[in-house]
Design an enzyme around this catalytic site. Structure first.
Site, PDB file in Angstrom:
ATOM      1  N   CYS A 114       0.843  -1.194   0.000  1.00 42.43           N
ATOM      2  CA  CYS A 114       0.000   0.000   0.000  1.00 42.43           C
ATOM      3  C   CYS A 114       0.880   1.246   0.000  1.00 42.43           C
ATOM      4  O   CYS A 114       1.782   1.368   0.833  1.00 42.43           O
ATOM      5  CB  CYS A 114      -0.894  -0.031   1.235  1.00 42.43           C
ATOM      6  SG  CYS A 114      -1.619   1.553   1.680  1.00 42.43           S
ATOM      7  N   GLU A 115       0.648   2.160  -0.923  1.00 45.00           N
ATOM      8  CA  GLU A 115       1.497   3.345  -1.008  1.00 45.00           C
ATOM      9  C   GLU A 115       1.210   4.372   0.093  1.00 45.00           C
ATOM     10  O   GLU A 115       1.972   5.318   0.262  1.00 45.00           O
ATOM     11  CB  GLU A 115       1.381   4.004  -2.379  1.00 45.00           C
ATOM     12  CG  GLU A 115       0.083   4.724  -2.656  1.00 45.00           C
ATOM     13  CD  GLU A 115       0.095   5.399  -4.024  1.00 45.00           C
ATOM     14  OE1 GLU A 115      -0.565   6.451  -4.141  1.00 45.00           O
ATOM     15  OE2 GLU A 115       0.726   4.893  -4.966  1.00 45.00           O
ATOM     16  N   HIS A 116       0.130   4.179   0.837  1.00 40.60           N
ATOM     17  CA  HIS A 116      -0.202   5.132   1.897  1.00 40.60           C
ATOM     18  C   HIS A 116       0.452   4.781   3.229  1.00 40.60           C
ATOM     19  O   HIS A 116       0.708   5.669   4.042  1.00 40.60           O
ATOM     20  CB  HIS A 116      -1.722   5.197   2.080  1.00 40.60           C
ATOM     21  CG  HIS A 116      -2.447   5.618   0.847  1.00 40.60           C
ATOM     22  ND1 HIS A 116      -3.550   4.953   0.349  1.00 40.60           N
ATOM     23  CD2 HIS A 116      -2.190   6.624  -0.027  1.00 40.60           C
ATOM     24  CE1 HIS A 116      -3.947   5.541  -0.755  1.00 40.60           C
ATOM     25  NE2 HIS A 116      -3.147   6.551  -1.009  1.00 40.60           N
ATOM     26  N   HIS A 117       0.707   3.494   3.453  1.00 38.50           N
ATOM     27  CA  HIS A 117       1.309   3.078   4.725  1.00 38.50           C
ATOM     28  C   HIS A 117       2.475   2.111   4.554  1.00 38.50           C
ATOM     29  O   HIS A 117       3.089   1.700   5.537  1.00 38.50           O
ATOM     30  CB  HIS A 117       0.250   2.416   5.620  1.00 38.50           C
ATOM     31  CG  HIS A 117      -0.896   3.317   5.952  1.00 38.50           C
ATOM     32  ND1 HIS A 117      -2.084   3.316   5.224  1.00 38.50           N
ATOM     33  CD2 HIS A 117      -1.049   4.259   6.906  1.00 38.50           C
ATOM     34  CE1 HIS A 117      -2.912   4.216   5.729  1.00 38.50           C
ATOM     35  NE2 HIS A 117      -2.319   4.803   6.750  1.00 38.50           N
ATOM     36  N   GLN A 155      -4.783  -0.329  -5.344  1.00 36.80           N
ATOM     37  CA  GLN A 155      -5.307  -1.493  -6.071  1.00 36.80           C
ATOM     38  C   GLN A 155      -5.991  -1.108  -7.377  1.00 36.80           C
ATOM     39  O   GLN A 155      -5.855  -1.803  -8.385  1.00 36.80           O
ATOM     40  CB  GLN A 155      -6.267  -2.282  -5.179  1.00 36.80           C
ATOM     41  CG  GLN A 155      -6.749  -3.585  -5.814  1.00 36.80           C
ATOM     42  CD  GLN A 155      -7.471  -4.488  -4.845  1.00 36.80           C
ATOM     43  OE1 GLN A 155      -7.124  -4.562  -3.672  1.00 36.80           O
ATOM     44  NE2 GLN A 155      -8.494  -5.179  -5.314  1.00 36.80           N
ATOM     45  N   HIS A 183      -5.733  -6.028   2.542  1.00 36.87           N
ATOM     46  CA  HIS A 183      -4.847  -4.900   2.797  1.00 36.87           C
ATOM     47  C   HIS A 183      -4.529  -4.837   4.290  1.00 36.87           C
ATOM     48  O   HIS A 183      -5.432  -4.668   5.113  1.00 36.87           O
ATOM     49  CB  HIS A 183      -5.507  -3.592   2.366  1.00 36.87           C
ATOM     50  CG  HIS A 183      -5.737  -3.479   0.888  1.00 36.87           C
ATOM     51  ND1 HIS A 183      -5.179  -2.484   0.122  1.00 36.87           N
ATOM     52  CD2 HIS A 183      -6.460  -4.253   0.030  1.00 36.87           C
ATOM     53  CE1 HIS A 183      -5.553  -2.638  -1.147  1.00 36.87           C
ATOM     54  NE2 HIS A 183      -6.336  -3.705  -1.217  1.00 36.87           N
ATOM     55  N   CYS A 185      -3.196  -2.491   5.780  1.00 41.67           N
ATOM     56  CA  CYS A 185      -3.494  -1.170   6.322  1.00 41.67           C
ATOM     57  C   CYS A 185      -4.930  -1.111   6.844  1.00 41.67           C
ATOM     58  O   CYS A 185      -5.288  -0.220   7.611  1.00 41.67           O
ATOM     59  CB  CYS A 185      -3.264  -0.082   5.283  1.00 41.67           C
ATOM     60  SG  CYS A 185      -4.259  -0.228   3.804  1.00 41.67           S
TER      61      CYS A 185
END
Length: 225
Positions: A114-117, A155, A183, A185
């Site tokens: 995940c690019e956010h976490h 995704q 995920h 996250c």
């Protein structure tokens, strides 16, 4: 200058709502000027700082090699798909058999982040196409999924990147990509929901027709609720 409270709120809002400007992975213009070894050396320094800020004793035998191992893992393994030089060659062949029906490669193992976490995304991809003049080696479908998965991802974007590449190389819009993934996250932070998973679906060409699309869904034993 650090983020103020409003900035932090905006960052969390944007991240949670998957806002993006296009399907390309966001990269700076000079992303590949440094060699892999240079990147590993720099990441090693920065990750050691993170560990020290967390209060970990970097001199301990168990932790002393961690910054290097993490840096090497990021560059060579988890995010090798960022570098275009690692993209698999998508060799195609003339459709000499005249095969015009659906061809499906399903349950392709998917490991992403995940690019956010920077937490794992794990699951399966199902890819199908209806050939016109060209066909592609089956293993190339798996390799393409693996390549785009091994970068910080969203995704929905991952689905589109796989779809667009296959449409281009096969010279047909009749491609469909489904991803079903968990995920971390979601399961290990925030709501901490352990049982949910995310399904994304992108398609074009003949798969715009409900009958054709349902043929794909039935073939992979997927039932819409």
């Amino acid at each position: 200058m650090g983020f103020d409270k409003m900035d932090k709120h905006n960052v969390e809002f944007i991240g949670n709502n998957h806002i993006a400007t296009n399907i390309s992975t966001p990269l700076v213009f000079n992303a590949f000027e440094k060699s892999d070894d240079e990147k590993i050396a720099n990441i090693q320094i920065h990750f050691q700082k993170i560990m020290e800020e967390l209060g970990l004793d970097i001199s301990d035998d168990s932790l002393s090699g961690t910054p290097y191992r993490v840096a090497k893992m990021y560059v060579k393994e988890l995010f090798y798909g960022l570098n275009p030089k690692n993209k698999p060659k998508l060799s195609t062949f003339d459709n000499k058999y005249g095969y015009k029906k659906m061809l499906i490669e399903q349950n392709i193992t998917l490991d992403s982040s995940c690019e956010h976490h920077f937490l794992p995304i794990t699951g399966f991809a199902h890819v199908a196409y209806i050939p016109e003049d060209k066909v592609i080696g089956l293993s190339k479908l798996n390799r393409l999924v693996d390549y785009y998965a091994h970068r910080p991802q969203v995704q929905e974007r991952l689905c589109l990147q796989i779809l667009n590449d296959l449409q281009e190389v096969l010279k047909t819009k009749s491609v469909i990509v489904m991803i079903q993934a968990k995920h971390l996250c979601v399961s290990s932070r925030g709501i901490k929901d352990k049982s949910s998973f995310t399904t994304s679906l992108e398609y074009g060409g003949k798969f715009e027709e409900e009958v054709c699309r349902n043929g794909f869904l039935n073939a992979i034993n997927y039932k819409l609720k």
